[in-house]
Design an enzyme around this catalytic site. Structure first.
Site, PDB file in Angstrom:
ATOM      1  N   TYR A 186      -9.112  24.076   1.724  1.00  0.00           N
ATOM      2  CA  TYR A 186     -10.066  25.135   1.393  1.00  0.00           C
ATOM      3  C   TYR A 186      -9.744  26.352   2.239  1.00  0.00           C
ATOM      4  CZ  TYR A 186     -14.522  27.586   0.844  1.00  0.00           C
ATOM      5  OH  TYR A 186     -15.493  28.521   0.580  1.00  0.00           O
ATOM      6  N   ASP A 281      -3.274  28.587   7.496  1.00  0.00           N
ATOM      7  CA  ASP A 281      -4.690  28.895   7.627  1.00  0.00           C
ATOM      8  C   ASP A 281      -5.211  28.113   8.830  1.00  0.00           C
ATOM      9  OD1 ASP A 281      -7.437  29.019   7.531  1.00  0.00           O
ATOM     10  OD2 ASP A 281      -7.617  28.467   5.421  1.00  0.00           O
ATOM     11  N   LYS A 309     -13.708  32.616  12.905  1.00  0.00           N
ATOM     12  CA  LYS A 309     -14.702  31.851  13.629  1.00  0.00           C
ATOM     13  C   LYS A 309     -14.648  32.067  15.140  1.00  0.00           C
ATOM     14  CE  LYS A 309     -14.805  28.138  10.135  1.00  0.00           C
ATOM     15  NZ  LYS A 309     -16.140  28.292   9.550  1.00  0.00           N
TER      16      LYS A 309
END
Length: 471
Positions: A186, A281, A309
């Site tokens: 994802y 990623d 994040k």
């Protein structure tokens, strides 16, 4: 009314540490109750009232799907505040938090130096739509202290924006249209990434999304994680048309799945042979798997890296960077356009810089690994009693308990998990004040604020609940 001794400066009632304050129903097996009965055990259920209000104005009542708790058969908790490794809901119930805001809170909630950095920056302003010195500090830290593969970096506002921009840049740089992603990985909610995706889509049993056009689907090719032959077959079938391969080098959105030995090395080799850019990623694995993320841990140098994040210290932020010759194709130098009014926001970067300065301490990652080892050592004796029902993966401070036996090495393995058993497990744990991911297909995120006492309480709860759920 509570006495002064019972009051807490942060919540109306002071609960026992790590224990959900609730009404107890001995006749009802803990962890096996219905949604209604579990909700009724809460001391006061302001969360349910808030969710009912939210559902009138917000689609599904939530602003991110997994928060809805639908896959675990509950209504969501509404969190009022956090401190260290614990969060407190709007009724003052306390939980040991193993989500850590889905990763960024490596130092725990309300970490004082980060709070102070935000306060000082806030006194100066919130946003300028102009350059600020924090952008330069952050770029220098990422490029010189953490990720040698990142020679240039561009700040954005989320992980989705980082991955979306990296793919556009790869297409612009190579002049090719297609990309390869991996089933179950994802990379945010941009159209390209919602094909055979993990995270929320996996939680709700969906493999794509309405609104994704046929053209996007045709240009998005899907390979199998940890299966290099699937990559070779796909590249051969579309030779000269693939701009980039993007993946989570450590899969974190079908639960935690590490790369098989040699997989990343072969992936790097075949992409170089085919002139295809390799995009890591590292929104989840960056700064958690190692100081320099998975690429440091496994010794692989990607062409582009996506971050998020952690570099915001808990505030919204993202970044993408990599080889200078690729990154210099971005506007205003080149012909690949990317922009953002709030990119490089000084509040977010003040928090993130303070975070990274702590992470740069010489022994930080030794201590973080020790934390992960301590957690595993505490729960391992319990897990080992259920090897015919459970599997466990851990890399550093990331881990997942899968409700499937035999090990989980791929998306297909993860999808065999007994999600109903996980939901019962989750309900039993949340009742005991242990806040786990409300989905089988997400990671446990440890923080440096977690203590051995937290781990012991978690193990005690786990022992009780697994006896109820698995027998």
């Amino acid at each position: 009314l509570p006495s002064e001794a019972d009051k807490c400066c942060l919540c109306p009632r002071k609960p026992s540490p790590g224990v959900l304050q609730s009404v107890h129903y001995p006749h009802l097996p803990l962890g096996l109750a219905s949604e209604t009965s579990i909700d009724s055990m809460r001391r006061v259920d302001s969360s349910a009232a808030l969710f009912e209000r939210a559902s009138q104005y917000i689609p599904g009542g939530v602003n991110s799907p997994v928060r809805a708790f639908r896959s675990v058969g509950l209504t969501p908790l509404y969190i009022d505040h956090g401190k260290g490794a614990h969060v407190f809901d709007v009724d003052g119930n306390e939980y040991i938090d193993y989500i850590s805001s889905w990763g960024p809170l490596l130092l725990g909630h309300a970490y004082p130096p980060i709070q102070e950095a935000i306060r000082l920056e806030l006194e100066k302003g919130t946003s300028y739509g102009a350059c600020n010195a924090r952008e330069v500090e952050m770029a220098e830290l990422i490029c010189t202290k953490f990720f040698p593969s990142v020679e240039r970096v561009r700040m954005v506002n989320s992980g989705t924006e980082a991955t979306m921009s990296a793919v556009r840049l790869a297409r612009g740089f190579t002049g090719r249209d297609k990309i390869i992603k991996f089933e179950g990985c994802y990379h945010g909610h941009a159209d390209t990434f919602l094909i055979s995706a993990g995270s929320g889509l996996a939680t709700f049993g969906q493999t794509s999304s309405a609104g994704v056009t046929k053209h996007i689907i045709e240009d998005t090719l899907v390979a199998t994680y940890n299966d290099i032959e699937s990559v070779r077959r796909t590249l051969e079938a579309h030779r000269g048309k693939v701009a980039a391969i993007i993946l989570e080098p450590i899969m974190g959105n079908m639960g935690l799945i590490p790369p098989a030995p040699g997989f990343l090395e072969e992936l790097r080799r075949v992409t170089e042979e085919e002139g295809v850019l390799l995009i890591f990623d590292e929104v989840i694995s960056g700064f958690r798997a190692a100081r320099g993320g998975a690429q440091e841990l496994y010794g692989i140098r990607p062409d582009l890296t996506c971050l998020g994040k952690i570099i915001g210290g808990g505030l919204p932020v993202g970044a993408f960077g990599g080889r200078a010759d690729i990154m210099d194709r971005l506007a205003p130098l080149g012909d690949v356009y990317q922009a953002g009014t709030l990119s490089g926001n000084p509040l977010a970067l003040a928090a993130g810089i303070t975070m990274l300065q702590t992470l740069a301490e010489p022994d930080f990652y030794t201590r973080l690994e020790e934390k992960g080892q301590a957690f595993e050592a505490t729960i391992r004796p319990i897990l080992d009693r259920y090897t015919d029902r459970l599997s466990y993966n851990r890399v550093g401070s990331l881990s997942t308990i899968f409700f499937t036996p035999g090990g989980v090495h791929s998306n297909a393995d993860a999808k065999r998990s007994d999600t109903e058993a996980y939901a019962r497990y989750f309900r039993g744990m949340i009742e005991r004040g242990i806040y786990l991911p409300p989905s089988q297909f997400e990671c446990i995120f440890l923080s440096m604020a977690h203590s051995r006492e937290d781990f012991d309480r978690t193990a005690t709860a786990m022992d009780e609940v697994l006896r109820e759920v698995l027998g």
